[in-house]
Scaffold this motif. Structure first.
Motif, PDB file in Angstrom:
ATOM      1  N   LEU A 453       0.826  -1.182  -0.079  1.00 36.57           N
ATOM      2  CA  LEU A 453      -0.175  -0.043   0.098  1.00 36.57           C
ATOM      3  C   LEU A 453       0.965   1.061   0.005  1.00 36.57           C
ATOM      4  N   THR A 454       2.096   0.960   0.391  1.00 37.68           N
ATOM      5  CA  THR A 454       3.049   2.437   0.220  1.00 37.68           C
ATOM      6  C   THR A 454       3.067   2.812  -1.245  1.00 37.68           C
ATOM      7  N   THR A 455       3.023   1.787  -2.403  1.00 44.66           N
ATOM      8  CA  THR A 455       3.361   2.083  -3.530  1.00 44.66           C
ATOM      9  C   THR A 455       2.004   1.944  -4.368  1.00 44.66           C
ATOM     10  N   HIS A 456       1.129   1.233  -3.997  1.00 44.06           N
ATOM     11  CA  HIS A 456      -0.229   0.977  -4.770  1.00 44.06           C
ATOM     12  C   HIS A 456      -1.314   1.823  -4.258  1.00 44.06           C
ATOM     13  N   THR A 457      -2.351   2.161  -5.025  1.00 45.49           N
ATOM     14  CA  THR A 457      -3.534   2.710  -4.561  1.00 45.49           C
ATOM     15  C   THR A 457      -4.619   1.869  -4.524  1.00 45.49           C
ATOM     16  N   LYS A 458      -4.874   0.861  -5.204  1.00 41.13           N
ATOM     17  CA  LYS A 458      -5.715  -0.170  -5.343  1.00 41.13           C
ATOM     18  C   LYS A 458      -5.188  -1.435  -5.291  1.00 41.13           C
ATOM     19  N   LEU A 459      -5.821  -2.471  -4.428  1.00 42.21           N
ATOM     20  CA  LEU A 459      -5.294  -3.802  -4.468  1.00 42.21           C
ATOM     21  C   LEU A 459      -6.420  -4.920  -4.399  1.00 42.21           C
ATOM     22  N   THR A 460      -6.191  -6.051  -4.983  1.00 43.15           N
ATOM     23  CA  THR A 460      -7.017  -6.983  -4.642  1.00 43.15           C
ATOM     24  C   THR A 460      -6.280  -8.217  -4.463  1.00 43.15           C
ATOM     25  N   LEU A 461      -6.883  -8.869  -3.407  1.00 51.78           N
ATOM     26  CA  LEU A 461      -6.410  -9.982  -2.762  1.00 51.78           C
ATOM     27  C   LEU A 461      -7.112 -11.456  -3.296  1.00 51.78           C
ATOM     28  N   TYR A 462      -6.358 -12.190  -3.933  1.00 50.69           N
ATOM     29  CA  TYR A 462      -6.886 -13.596  -4.316  1.00 50.69           C
ATOM     30  C   TYR A 462      -6.391 -14.632  -3.243  1.00 50.69           C
ATOM     31  N   CYS A 463      -7.307 -15.298  -2.729  1.00 51.68           N
ATOM     32  CA  CYS A 463      -6.970 -16.572  -1.521  1.00 51.68           C
ATOM     33  C   CYS A 463      -7.770 -17.609  -1.779  1.00 51.68           C
ATOM     34  N   HIS A 464      -7.674 -18.452  -0.953  1.00 50.90           N
ATOM     35  CA  HIS A 464      -8.684 -19.723  -0.889  1.00 50.90           C
ATOM     36  C   HIS A 464      -9.801 -19.299  -0.127  1.00 50.90           C
ATOM     37  N   PRO A 465     -10.899 -19.838  -0.677  1.00 49.46           N
ATOM     38  CA  PRO A 465     -12.358 -19.636  -0.161  1.00 49.46           C
ATOM     39  C   PRO A 465     -12.642 -19.585   1.511  1.00 49.46           C
ATOM     40  N   ILE A 466     -11.779 -20.282   1.995  1.00 49.43           N
ATOM     41  CA  ILE A 466     -12.033 -20.447   3.618  1.00 49.43           C
ATOM     42  C   ILE A 466     -11.356 -19.218   4.170  1.00 49.43           C
ATOM     43  N   VAL A 467     -10.025 -18.990   3.601  1.00 52.36           N
ATOM     44  CA  VAL A 467      -9.370 -17.687   4.125  1.00 52.36           C
ATOM     45  C   VAL A 467     -10.377 -16.575   3.736  1.00 52.36           C
ATOM     46  N   GLY A 468     -10.783 -16.330   2.712  1.00 52.80           N
ATOM     47  CA  GLY A 468     -11.487 -15.186   2.164  1.00 52.80           C
ATOM     48  C   GLY A 468     -12.863 -15.045   3.228  1.00 52.80           C
ATOM     49  N   ALA A 469     -13.532 -16.140   3.498  1.00 56.13           N
ATOM     50  CA  ALA A 469     -14.602 -16.175   4.493  1.00 56.13           C
ATOM     51  C   ALA A 469     -14.275 -15.596   5.874  1.00 56.13           C
ATOM     52  N   TYR A 470     -13.011 -16.072   6.196  1.00 57.64           N
ATOM     53  CA  TYR A 470     -12.304 -15.759   7.592  1.00 57.64           C
ATOM     54  C   TYR A 470     -12.228 -14.141   7.612  1.00 57.64           C
ATOM     55  N   LEU A 471     -11.772 -13.589   6.466  1.00 63.97           N
ATOM     56  CA  LEU A 471     -11.338 -12.237   6.507  1.00 63.97           C
ATOM     57  C   LEU A 471     -12.711 -11.326   6.544  1.00 63.97           C
ATOM     58  N   ARG A 472     -13.654 -12.076   5.976  1.00 63.68           N
ATOM     59  CA  ARG A 472     -14.908 -10.975   6.021  1.00 63.68           C
ATOM     60  C   ARG A 472     -16.079 -11.082   7.034  1.00 63.68           C
ATOM     61  N   LYS A 473     -15.670 -12.478   7.780  1.00 68.67           N
ATOM     62  CA  LYS A 473     -16.503 -12.566   8.815  1.00 68.67           C
ATOM     63  C   LYS A 473     -16.526 -11.637  10.105  1.00 68.67           C
ATOM     64  N   GLY A 474     -17.417 -11.468  10.850  1.00 66.55           N
ATOM     65  CA  GLY A 474     -17.628 -10.760  12.045  1.00 66.55           C
ATOM     66  C   GLY A 474     -17.750  -9.057  11.798  1.00 66.55           C
ATOM     67  N   PHE A 475     -17.865  -8.388  12.932  1.00 67.21           N
ATOM     68  CA  PHE A 475     -18.012  -6.895  12.865  1.00 67.21           C
ATOM     69  C   PHE A 475     -17.394  -6.365  14.143  1.00 67.21           C
ATOM     70  N   PRO A 476     -16.489  -5.855  13.801  1.00 63.97           N
ATOM     71  CA  PRO A 476     -15.699  -5.494  12.825  1.00 63.97           C
ATOM     72  C   PRO A 476     -14.815  -6.311  12.051  1.00 63.97           C
ATOM     73  N   SER A 477     -15.103  -6.836  10.541  1.00 65.05           N
ATOM     74  CA  SER A 477     -14.185  -7.975  10.129  1.00 65.05           C
ATOM     75  C   SER A 477     -12.852  -7.543   9.910  1.00 65.05           C
ATOM     76  N   LEU A 478     -11.925  -8.431   9.683  1.00 65.19           N
ATOM     77  CA  LEU A 478     -10.425  -7.966   9.345  1.00 65.19           C
ATOM     78  C   LEU A 478     -10.185  -7.170   8.456  1.00 65.19           C
ATOM     79  N   ARG A 479     -11.114  -7.284   7.301  1.00 70.87           N
ATOM     80  CA  ARG A 479     -10.983  -6.568   6.274  1.00 70.87           C
ATOM     81  C   ARG A 479     -11.422  -4.897   6.725  1.00 70.87           C
TER      82      ARG A 479
END
Length: 516
Positions: A453-479
């Motif tokens: 993020l020090t050199t890019h303004t926009k990023l997309t993370l591609y990961c395994h579905p289980i990891v993706g679900a973990y990053l989105r879950k909860g409030f506030p989520s990790l994302r």
């Protein structure tokens, strides 16, 4: 500094973790299968006397005979052998201690083992080093019994005070006090933790050590080699004896019996701190609860990462351990090469000092630091290493940096080093390969994210579905937490073709960003 001792008891034995300000600095393992502990005293059987080696091999019950060199015989070996014979024959009572014992002439430093041990059958010996690799135990005849404040050394009359007690006045006070308390024909070494202690506390410690000596005398009566005549306290209590200080604020164990033993020990030796003992009853494993498992995974691999992105590589050879310091691609650098090198090296020194204690590395250690030209900086680095290792209880020597920025350290090795496998079988390939610990995955993702993020303004993370679900879950989520921290929203796309610990970052042009 806050110190905590976390003790995990299992069917295999006991694991002891020392945390300093929540940071894992020492790890000890006490297995039920380990028969030999440093400090145990045996009536051993002399198997071979080797004049060429100026040493003898002694049977103490290990599959390999133990090694005893002439220099470890003790100047008072003749007194030790005479006393042992009297105890075995039952000609001396434990209550007499050494009061009526007639000391024998000391042996010369440059003598030969054959002159002393030839035609002898048994010998009183103490474990100096545990069995390491294919070697049997290393022995000494200079018997010593360690207490919390004092170390009792039979067959001499000297009193020594730890050099780590800075005050000359306090050292003099302790020496005079102990000389008035010690029994005849016994020497005493005053330990660092005895500073400030009164006569009653020192006397009680001395009485405890005298009782241990009398117990050994009783066990020697009628003994036939090979026999253990005195056991060092278990590793948990031994660590408490050596480390317990006002800085300790918590001792936690998952074992009821062990918690009671520790509480009884602290009540006897430091009653003001008996409330620091706690019993852990949670459903999560105790090491997981205190974050120790994760620290072990991060600390025992071949490569150990440091906070600023630099890292060290630790490798073992037949003769020594080699540690290589690397700056890493994420470390913050400016245009000052010498300053950057010093900065990385100084951080590496702190981690290396911890690693030596944590893995209990011994022998010769060679450290390859990042090149520095300034002699002043080299001196700063050496002073820092000495400062860091001041808290290391193992005997060590640190040499100045060489012309090639190599530092050599020798460190006493009395036990096998701790070696923990940190790799896990890959869940996506059925065990055909290995990956770094999944416990560290989220930390690695966030570290890369922060860097990119020090050199890019926009990023997309591609990961395994289980990891993706973990990053989105909860409030506030990790994302969401990432957004609050970096003020940039990270898109997350699931990809089943990626392994569960694999991930990729793409930029705003949908092009993959290569990570070193």
């Amino acid at each position: 500094m806050n110190k905590e001792l976390i003790i995990n008891s299992s069917a295999e034995g006991i694991d002891i973790a020392l945390l300093e300000d929540k940071y894992l600095t020492e790890l000890h393992q006490d297995r039920h299968t380990n028969q030999f502990t440093v400090g145990d005293i045996y009536l051993g059987k002399i198997k071979k006397v080797m004049p060429g080696l100026n040493a003898a091999f002694i049977e103490v019950g290990h599959e390999k005979d133990a090694f005893l060199h002439y220099t470890d015989l003790s100047p008072d070996i003749r007194s030790v052998m005479k006393f042992t014979g009297q105890c075995v024959a039952g000609n001396v009572s434990p209550e007499q201690m050494l009061n009526n014992f007639e000391m024998q002439k000391e042996i010369v430093k440059t003598g030969n083992v054959k002159e002393v041990l030839q035609n002898k059958n048994h010998l009183l010996v103490q474990i100096l080093k545990e069995p390491i690799s294919t070697k049997g135990p290393r022995l000494t005849c200079e018997i010593s019994l360690a207490g919390r404040f004092l170390v009792l050394t039979p067959f001499n009359d000297s009193v020594g005070v730890s050099k780590k007690i800075d005050s000359a006045e306090e050292r003099k006070r302790l020496k005079v006090l102990v000389e008035s308390l010690k029994p005849k024909n016994f020497g005493v070494i005053v330990r660092t933790v005895a500073a400030g202690k009164n006569a009653a506390e020192l006397h009680q410690d001395l009485l405890t050590l005298q009782n241990k000596w009398q117990e050994m005398m009783r066990n020697l009566k009628g003994a036939v080699p090979v026999k253990k005549v005195l056991s060092e306290m278990n590793k948990t209590t031994g660590i408490l004896r050596d480390l317990l200080s006002p800085e300790f604020n918590k001792i936690v164990t998952n074992d009821v019996k062990l918690a009671k033993e520790i509480e009884d020990y602290i009540t006897r030796n430091a009653p003001e701190k008996k409330d620091i003992v706690q019993r852990y009853t949670g459903s999560v494993p105790i090491y997981d609860h205190f974050g120790i498992t994760k620290q072990i995974k991060a600390s025992f691999g071949k490569t150990v990462n440091m906070p600023n992105g630099s890292y060290i590589i630790i490798e073992k050879t037949e003769a020594c351990h080699v540690i290589d310091v690397n700056s890493g691609h994420r470390s913050t650098m400016d245009g000052n090469q010498e300053g950057n090198a010093l900065k990385v090296n100084m951080e590496a020194v702190e981690e290396i000092g911890r690693q030596l204690r944590l893995r209990d590395l011994g022998g010769i250690i060679v450290i390859d630091f990042i090149d520095m030209k300034s002699q002043e900086n080299k001196k700063i680095l050496q002073d820092k290493m000495k400062q860091i290792m001041d808290s290391d209880r193992a005997t060590h020597t640190i040499l100045p940096l060489s012309k090639f920025n190599l530092m050599q350290i020798t460190r006493e090795r009395v036990r096998p080093e701790i070696n923990i496998a940190t790799a896990e079988s890959c869940p996506t390939c059925g065990g055909s390969g290995e990956i770094t610990s999944s416990l560290l995955l989220l930390d690695e993702i966030e570290t890369d994210l922060t860097h990119l993020l020090t050199t890019h303004t926009k990023l997309t993370l591609y990961c395994h579905p289980i990891v993706g679900a973990y990053l989105r879950k909860g409030f506030p989520s990790l994302r969401m937490k990432w957004f609050l921290k970096h003020k940039k929203w990270i898109a997350i796309n699931a990809n089943e073709n990626l392994g569960i610990t694999d991930y990729k970052f793409f930029d705003d042009n949908d092009e993959e960003i290569k990570l070193d």
